[in-house]
Motif scaffolding. Sequence first.
Motif, PDB file in Angstrom:
ATOM      1  N   SER A  70       0.803  -1.219   0.000  1.00 53.75           N
ATOM      2  CA  SER A  70       0.000   0.000   0.000  1.00 53.75           C
ATOM      3  C   SER A  70       0.839   1.273   0.000  1.00 53.75           C
ATOM      4  CB  SER A  70      -0.923   0.027   1.229  1.00 53.75           C
ATOM      5  OG  SER A  70      -1.801  -1.083   1.242  1.00 53.75           O
ATOM      6  N   GLY A  71       2.151   1.149   0.249  1.00 47.45           N
ATOM      7  CA  GLY A  71       2.937   2.350   0.427  1.00 47.45           C
ATOM      8  C   GLY A  71       4.197   2.461  -0.412  1.00 47.45           C
ATOM      9  N   ILE A  72       4.514   1.445  -1.212  1.00 47.98           N
ATOM     10  CA  ILE A  72       5.754   1.454  -1.984  1.00 47.98           C
ATOM     11  C   ILE A  72       5.445   1.450  -3.476  1.00 47.98           C
ATOM     12  CG2 ILE A  72       7.866   0.171  -2.531  1.00 47.98           C
ATOM     13  CD1 ILE A  72       7.886  -0.885   0.288  1.00 47.98           C
ATOM     14  N   GLY A  73       6.141   2.304  -4.215  1.00 47.60           N
ATOM     15  CA  GLY A  73       6.005   2.319  -5.670  1.00 47.60           C
ATOM     16  C   GLY A  73       4.676   2.883  -6.115  1.00 47.60           C
ATOM     17  N   PRO A 113       0.510  13.792 -10.661  1.00 46.13           N
ATOM     18  CA  PRO A 113      -0.861  13.560 -10.197  1.00 46.13           C
ATOM     19  C   PRO A 113      -0.898  12.355  -9.249  1.00 46.13           C
ATOM     20  CG  PRO A 113      -0.791  13.824 -12.584  1.00 46.13           C
ATOM     21  CD  PRO A 113       0.625  13.686 -12.121  1.00 46.13           C
ATOM     22  N   LEU A 114      -1.652  12.481  -8.189  1.00 41.97           N
ATOM     23  CA  LEU A 114      -1.782  11.366  -7.249  1.00 41.97           C
ATOM     24  C   LEU A 114      -2.429  10.168  -7.924  1.00 41.97           C
ATOM     25  CD1 LEU A 114      -1.503  10.323  -4.351  1.00 41.97           C
ATOM     26  CD2 LEU A 114      -3.694  11.415  -3.828  1.00 41.97           C
ATOM     27  N   VAL A 115      -3.426  10.420  -8.762  1.00 42.26           N
ATOM     28  CA  VAL A 115      -4.091   9.386  -9.560  1.00 42.26           C
ATOM     29  C   VAL A 115      -4.219   9.922 -10.977  1.00 42.26           C
ATOM     30  CG1 VAL A 115      -6.112   7.895  -9.812  1.00 42.26           C
ATOM     31  CG2 VAL A 115      -5.440   8.681  -7.529  1.00 42.26           C
ATOM     32  N   ALA A 122      -4.025   3.260 -15.486  1.00 49.26           N
ATOM     33  CA  ALA A 122      -4.310   4.175 -14.386  1.00 49.26           C
ATOM     34  C   ALA A 122      -3.299   3.894 -13.284  1.00 49.26           C
ATOM     35  CB  ALA A 122      -5.728   3.973 -13.874  1.00 49.26           C
ATOM     36  N   VAL A 123      -2.692   4.958 -12.749  1.00 46.88           N
ATOM     37  CA  VAL A 123      -1.598   4.812 -11.795  1.00 46.88           C
ATOM     38  C   VAL A 123      -1.913   5.613 -10.534  1.00 46.88           C
ATOM     39  CG1 VAL A 123       0.866   5.147 -11.394  1.00 46.88           C
ATOM     40  CG2 VAL A 123       0.050   4.519 -13.680  1.00 46.88           C
ATOM     41  N   VAL A 124      -1.713   4.971  -9.364  1.00 45.72           N
ATOM     42  CA  VAL A 124      -1.825   5.632  -8.064  1.00 45.72           C
ATOM     43  C   VAL A 124      -0.419   5.704  -7.478  1.00 45.72           C
ATOM     44  CG1 VAL A 124      -2.867   5.595  -5.771  1.00 45.72           C
ATOM     45  CG2 VAL A 124      -4.127   4.658  -7.732  1.00 45.72           C
ATOM     46  N   VAL A 125       0.040   6.914  -7.141  1.00 46.27           N
ATOM     47  CA  VAL A 125       1.373   7.106  -6.565  1.00 46.27           C
ATOM     48  C   VAL A 125       1.297   6.798  -5.074  1.00 46.27           C
ATOM     49  CG1 VAL A 125       3.276   8.716  -6.227  1.00 46.27           C
ATOM     50  CG2 VAL A 125       1.860   8.865  -8.294  1.00 46.27           C
ATOM     51  N   LEU A 126       1.826   5.641  -4.670  1.00 42.62           N
ATOM     52  CA  LEU A 126       1.616   5.157  -3.310  1.00 42.62           C
ATOM     53  C   LEU A 126       2.466   5.873  -2.273  1.00 42.62           C
ATOM     54  CD1 LEU A 126       1.287   1.339  -4.006  1.00 42.62           C
ATOM     55  CD2 LEU A 126      -0.527   3.040  -3.723  1.00 42.62           C
ATOM     56  N   VAL A 146      -4.818  -5.461 -11.767  1.00 44.43           N
ATOM     57  CA  VAL A 146      -4.145  -4.610 -10.795  1.00 44.43           C
ATOM     58  C   VAL A 146      -2.792  -5.224 -10.467  1.00 44.43           C
ATOM     59  CG1 VAL A 146      -4.322  -3.495  -8.536  1.00 44.43           C
ATOM     60  CG2 VAL A 146      -6.406  -4.042  -9.821  1.00 44.43           C
ATOM     61  N   GLN A 147      -1.759  -4.381 -10.371  1.00 45.12           N
ATOM     62  CA  GLN A 147      -0.422  -4.875 -10.043  1.00 45.12           C
ATOM     63  C   GLN A 147       0.276  -3.918  -9.092  1.00 45.12           C
ATOM     64  OE1 GLN A 147       1.984  -6.017 -13.387  1.00 45.12           O
ATOM     65  NE2 GLN A 147       3.828  -6.293 -12.160  1.00 45.12           N
ATOM     66  N   THR A 148       1.047  -4.496  -8.145  1.00 51.89           N
ATOM     67  CA  THR A 148       1.840  -3.715  -7.209  1.00 51.89           C
ATOM     68  C   THR A 148       3.327  -3.927  -7.479  1.00 51.89           C
ATOM     69  OG1 THR A 148       1.663  -5.523  -5.597  1.00 51.89           O
ATOM     70  CG2 THR A 148       0.092  -3.720  -5.404  1.00 51.89           C
TER      71      THR A 148
END
Length: 209
Positions: A70-73, A113-115, A122-126, A146-148
């Motif tokens: 939830s917090g890396i990459g 952008p955060l999202v 679509a990318v979320v900056v964690l 979805v991929q982390t």
Amino acid sequence: MPEQHPLDFPYLTRRIAPGRHDDGLTLPRTGGPDLASGPPEPRLYPAPAFGVRPELTARDAVVRLNARQSGIGSLFVTGSRGTAWEDPARITGAQSVHREQIGTILQTSGGRPLVGYVNRDAVVVLRHVRELRRALFIAGAGALTVQTFDGSTAAVAGSLAEGQRTVLTLLRIGSVLELRAESVPEEWDDGQIWREFGFTMTIGLVRRR
């Protein structure tokens, strides 16, 4: 920034009949100072870990990322036609895969952008995920993936039932993220989907951190 209680997300319970609390979507309200003052993560209902369940279905619709995931990459969602986001102050915005935008962009301190979309993902900056309250991803013609950062993945079909379109919701609960697959009528446009999930677009420019 105050932590968000899981029940602060009204659309998690919008389809639950009054008096029914046995389906795993709501928490028992036992009260007490320890429950009220503690962090939200230990009070979450059980959910499979992200990466353990390779596919989300109508029956198995929820997975939860761990704190590292939830917090890396960055979190990548492939196959969506549009995304929308909301921060803890209820500032909202949306973008289509074709870069059409409405509402307010959430700009991180790093100038990203955060999202938003990078190519067709679509990318979320964690790194800045605590600036996000929730997001949703509307399926296009095919499946969503979805991929982390650690290579963990999960997929969900673009339609979980005949005449339906998949919407994948992302919730931040404390320091962890949760993914939930839901369905809306296939013919709904993005505006109808936003309203169904309680998004009201905040008209503005770029909100900088």
